[in-house]
Design a protein around this motif. Sequence first.
Motif, short mmCIF file in Angstrom:
data_model
loop_
_atom_site.label_atom_id
_atom_site.label_comp_id
_atom_site.label_asym_id
_atom_site.label_seq_id
_atom_site.Cartn_x
_atom_site.Cartn_y
_atom_site.Cartn_z
N ARG A 170 -12.28 -2.22 56.45
CA ARG A 170 -11.25 -1.94 57.06
C ARG A 170 -10.43 -1.02 56.48
NH1 ARG A 170 -7.89 -8.38 57.63
NH2 ARG A 170 -10.68 -9.21 58.02
N ILE A 171 -9.00 -0.24 56.86
CA ILE A 171 -8.64 0.53 56.46
C ILE A 171 -7.31 0.45 56.75
CG2 ILE A 171 -8.26 3.58 56.73
CD1 ILE A 171 -10.58 3.81 58.23
N THR A 172 -6.85 0.58 55.40
CA THR A 172 -4.91 0.50 56.06
C THR A 172 -4.22 2.21 55.70
OG1 THR A 172 -5.54 -1.72 54.61
CG2 THR A 172 -2.69 -1.04 54.78
N VAL A 173 -3.78 2.44 55.95
CA VAL A 173 -2.51 3.09 56.07
C VAL A 173 -1.09 3.18 56.09
CG1 VAL A 173 -1.62 5.79 57.67
CG2 VAL A 173 -4.34 4.44 58.60
N ALA A 174 -0.97 3.71 54.84
CA ALA A 174 0.96 3.45 54.75
C ALA A 174 1.16 4.77 54.38
CB ALA A 174 0.82 2.89 53.16
N LEU A 175 2.36 4.54 55.59
CA LEU A 175 3.85 5.76 55.69
C LEU A 175 5.38 5.72 55.31
CD1 LEU A 175 1.99 6.42 59.67
CD2 LEU A 175 1.40 8.10 57.39
N ALA A 176 5.98 5.77 55.03
CA ALA A 176 7.56 5.99 55.11
C ALA A 176 8.30 6.68 55.91
CB ALA A 176 7.71 5.51 53.58
N GLU A 177 9.59 5.56 56.96
CA GLU A 177 10.55 6.10 57.03
C GLU A 177 11.64 6.67 56.13
OE1 GLU A 177 11.67 6.18 61.74
OE2 GLU A 177 12.60 5.01 60.46
N LEU A 205 -5.15 7.54 64.14
CA LEU A 205 -4.93 5.99 65.39
C LEU A 205 -3.40 5.96 65.07
CD1 LEU A 205 -6.44 4.43 67.38
CD2 LEU A 205 -7.18 3.10 65.63
N SER A 206 -2.98 5.76 63.41
CA SER A 206 -1.54 5.32 63.39
C SER A 206 -0.35 6.15 64.39
CB SER A 206 -1.41 5.27 62.08
OG SER A 206 -2.26 5.01 60.83
N PHE A 207 -0.78 7.51 64.71
CA PHE A 207 0.64 8.04 64.75
C PHE A 207 0.43 7.98 66.58
CE2 PHE A 207 0.18 10.43 60.37
CZ PHE A 207 1.46 10.57 60.76
N LYS A 208 -1.07 7.77 67.20
CA LYS A 208 -1.16 7.14 68.43
C LYS A 208 -0.70 5.65 68.72
CE LYS A 208 -5.66 9.79 69.57
NZ LYS A 208 -6.73 9.38 69.83
N VAL A 209 -0.40 5.67 67.49
CA VAL A 209 0.30 3.43 67.80
C VAL A 209 1.41 3.77 68.01
CG1 VAL A 209 0.75 1.42 67.01
CG2 VAL A 209 -1.87 1.83 66.79
N ILE A 210 2.13 4.68 66.83
CA ILE A 210 3.46 5.16 67.05
C ILE A 210 4.39 5.63 68.38
CG2 ILE A 210 5.37 6.00 65.89
CD1 ILE A 210 4.28 6.10 63.11
N GLN A 211 2.74 6.46 68.91
CA GLN A 211 3.36 6.78 70.00
C GLN A 211 3.46 6.39 71.14
OE1 GLN A 211 4.56 10.43 70.20
NE2 GLN A 211 4.93 9.92 72.45
N ALA A 212 2.62 5.29 71.63
CA ALA A 212 2.54 4.29 72.25
C ALA A 212 3.96 3.05 72.51
CB ALA A 212 1.03 3.35 72.34
N TYR A 249 3.14 -0.28 57.08
CA TYR A 249 1.15 -0.17 56.99
C TYR A 249 0.42 -0.61 58.14
CZ TYR A 249 3.41 -0.96 52.22
OH TYR A 249 3.64 -0.23 50.95
N PHE A 250 -0.55 -0.04 58.95
CA PHE A 250 -0.97 -0.22 60.04
C PHE A 250 -2.54 -0.63 59.50
CE2 PHE A 250 1.70 2.35 61.55
CZ PHE A 250 2.38 2.36 63.28
N GLU A 251 -3.49 -1.81 59.68
CA GLU A 251 -4.04 -2.10 58.98
C GLU A 251 -5.43 -2.27 60.51
OE1 GLU A 251 -6.80 -5.44 56.25
OE2 GLU A 251 -5.00 -5.37 56.73
N PHE A 252 -6.69 -1.25 60.42
CA PHE A 252 -7.99 -0.99 61.21
C PHE A 252 -8.62 -1.74 61.00
CE2 PHE A 252 -4.57 2.30 61.50
CZ PHE A 252 -4.00 2.32 62.71
N ILE A 253 -9.17 -2.87 61.55
CA ILE A 253 -11.33 -3.38 61.32
C ILE A 253 -11.87 -2.06 62.14
CG2 ILE A 253 -10.70 -4.41 62.80
CD1 ILE A 253 -11.63 -6.42 61.24
N GLN A 254 -12.92 -2.25 61.95
CA GLN A 254 -13.96 -1.32 62.32
C GLN A 254 -14.94 -2.76 62.82
OE1 GLN A 254 -16.73 0.70 59.96
NE2 GLN A 254 -17.42 1.95 61.90
N VAL A 255 -14.71 -1.96 64.51
CA VAL A 255 -15.74 -2.65 65.50
C VAL A 255 -16.58 -1.74 65.71
CG1 VAL A 255 -15.83 -4.63 67.59
CG2 VAL A 255 -13.79 -4.91 65.50
#
Length: 100
Positions: A65-72, A3-10, A82-88
């Motif tokens: 909640r899930i936090t995904v940490a990436l770096a460029e 989902l993090s990569f989908k957000v980046i692409q969007a 840092y992307f934080e996602f919450i389950q709904v």
Amino acid sequence: MNLSFKVIQAMKNSDSTYLESIINSNVTVDDEKQIFIFEDEYEQSFSNFDYSLLEYQAQFSQDNRITVALAEVSPQSNIEIYFEFIQVGETYLLYSFITN
């Protein structure tokens, strides 16, 4: 992490329709300014990350909640992402997005 990569692409494609479909109720998208606006009035602009420089750093989960940490990473600079996602229900939605 997908989902993090989908957000980046969007963000790269200025696809506000997709971004609107995956944000939590605490987030709004300003398509004209190309920013996320969070409930606490924090604003984060869309970012155009270079996929060839992205590195996975970590993933943390706690409760719903899930936090995904990436770096460029490049010789000129390092950007932490840092992307934080919450389950709904059965879906995870973007709750927070922060870079340095």
